[in-house]
Design an enzyme around this catalytic site. Structure first.
Site, PDB file in Angstrom:
ATOM      1  N   LEU A   1       0.794  -1.421   0.274  1.00  0.00           N
ATOM      2  CA  LEU A   1      -0.037   0.324   0.249  1.00  0.00           C
ATOM      3  C   LEU A   1       1.206   0.953   0.329  1.00  0.00           C
ATOM      4  O   LEU A   1       1.698   1.494   0.971  1.00  0.00           O
ATOM      5  CB  LEU A   1      -0.819   0.024   0.977  1.00  0.00           C
TER       6      LEU A   1
ATOM      7  N   SER B   1      -0.746  10.189  -6.573  1.00  0.00           N
ATOM      8  CA  SER B   1      -1.468  11.092  -8.339  1.00  0.00           C
ATOM      9  C   SER B   1      -0.104  11.884  -8.463  1.00  0.00           C
ATOM     10  O   SER B   1      -0.591  12.329  -9.529  1.00  0.00           O
ATOM     11  CB  SER B   1      -2.474  11.795  -7.265  1.00  0.00           C
ATOM     12  N   SER B   2       0.928  11.983  -8.371  1.00  0.00           N
ATOM     13  CA  SER B   2       1.744  12.453  -9.381  1.00  0.00           C
ATOM     14  C   SER B   2       3.666  11.927  -8.022  1.00  0.00           C
ATOM     15  O   SER B   2       3.539  11.406  -7.065  1.00  0.00           O
ATOM     16  CB  SER B   2       2.054  14.010  -8.724  1.00  0.00           C
ATOM     17  N   GLY B   3       4.708  12.408  -8.873  1.00  0.00           N
ATOM     18  CA  GLY B   3       6.275  12.414  -8.243  1.00  0.00           C
ATOM     19  C   GLY B   3       5.869  10.932  -7.682  1.00  0.00           C
ATOM     20  O   GLY B   3       6.722  10.785  -8.570  1.00  0.00           O
TER      21      GLY B   3
ATOM     22  N   SER C   1      12.959  12.878   3.697  1.00  0.00           N
ATOM     23  CA  SER C   1      13.283  14.103   3.103  1.00  0.00           C
ATOM     24  C   SER C   1      15.240  14.288   4.019  1.00  0.00           C
ATOM     25  O   SER C   1      15.266  14.048   5.055  1.00  0.00           O
ATOM     26  CB  SER C   1      12.645  15.101   3.090  1.00  0.00           C
TER      27      SER C   1
ATOM     28  N   TYR D   1       7.707  22.646   8.069  1.00  0.00           N
ATOM     29  CA  TYR D   1       8.510  21.288   7.094  1.00  0.00           C
ATOM     30  C   TYR D   1       8.915  20.245   7.630  1.00  0.00           C
ATOM     31  O   TYR D   1       9.331  18.892   8.040  1.00  0.00           O
ATOM     32  CB  TYR D   1       8.430  21.241   5.386  1.00  0.00           C
TER      33      TYR D   1
END
Length: 286
Positions: A11, A16-18, A144, A157
């Site tokens: 999962l 949706s992107s990237g 990240s 962030y």
């Protein structure tokens, strides 16, 4: 997709992107039944097209999952286990960037960034762990380099990504006693994602920055250059280590996705008094 299959099921959030989209296609190409989740399934066209082009549409199942909604998380995990009989891995990828400094944005923005980037990861991991214990599975979280190195105008962030790394680093030895492996994947710059994913209106941001406008302009210039440079990876390159981690006999805990990311993270991990990071980040401000 077939149900109650013996094939492994993963999962992935934020597909949706990237990196999430690329990881969904890559895991399907590696033979995994891939449950590709996103908050808004009307945004699945790009994923569906990429899956069709790769010839793996039959291995990708799109489901709605909002990581900030506990009921959505629980329902999605329950559906996956009911349909496939097991869950073998979770890739926490959903996240949202935010550029700004605390003096000029309210606490509500800080909390919203933490909800998506930290609490959402914790909620899905918690829901998945009983099933991953049963399958001897894996938790892989895309963080990240900003989860290791604090970066200017990314306070909220980086705080969320630091929190994720601390949570997973603490969880890993505990989960290992129950047969579940845990890892974090640390990308650096990924080409084309900076402005789109953070949703920046750069002129408006600078106009509202007051005394912080000059360093903010320096940071934006640096970021735009970095995300368009030779060191920036494609989403496919950044996603490849996710598949490697899924298929490795034993995952390392911390995985950087490029030589640049390894050097950058290494600078911080060797920087006992913080001076190297502070000097580098000051240079980013121009």
């Amino acid at each position: 997709m077939s149900t109650q299959t013996a094939a492994k099921t993963v999962l992935i959030t934020g597909t949706s992107s990237g990196i999430g989209l690329a990881a969904a296609v890559a895991t399907a190409r590696a033979g995994w039944h891939t449950v590709a989740t996103m908050r808004d399934t009307t945004r699945a066209d790009a994923l569906n097209q990429a899956a069709a082009e790769a010839g793996v549409s039959d291995l990708i199942q799109v489901k709605r999952l909002d990581v900030t909604d506990a009921d959505s998380v629980a329902a999605c995990v329950a559906e996956v286990v009911a349909e496939h009989g097991h869950l073998d891995a979770v890739v926490n990828n959903a996240g949202a960037g935010f550029v700004g400094t605390i003096e000029q944005h309210g606490m509500e923005r800080v909390r919203s960034v933490m909800e998506v980037n930290f609490f959402g990861v914790v909620e899905l991991t918690r829901a998945a762990l009983p099933h991953l214990r049963a399958s001897g599975g894996r938790v892989i979280t895309v963080t990240s380099v900003g989860g290791v190195v604090g970066q200017p105008f990314n306070e909220s962030y980086c705080a969320a990504k630091f929190a994720v790394e601390g949570f997973m680093e603490s969880l890993a030895p505990v989960a290992a006693t129950a047969g579940v492996q845990v890892a974090v994947v640390e990308p650096g710059a990924v080409a084309s994602e900076f402005v789109n994913n953070v949703g920046l209106d750069i002129p408006a941001l600078l106009a509202q920055a007051g005394p912080y406008a000059p360093p903010l302009q320096g940071y934006i210039d640096h970021a735009l250059k970095s995300f368009g440079s030779d060191t920036a990876q494609t989403p496919e390159q950044a996603a490849a280590p996710v598949v490697d981690a899924l298929t490795a006999e034993k995952m390392p805990f911390r995985i950087q996705t490029s030589d640049w990311a390894r050097d950058f993270v290494g600078m911080k991990l060797a920087d006992l008094d913080g001076s190297a990071v502070q000097t580098e980040m000051t240079n980013w401000l121009g």
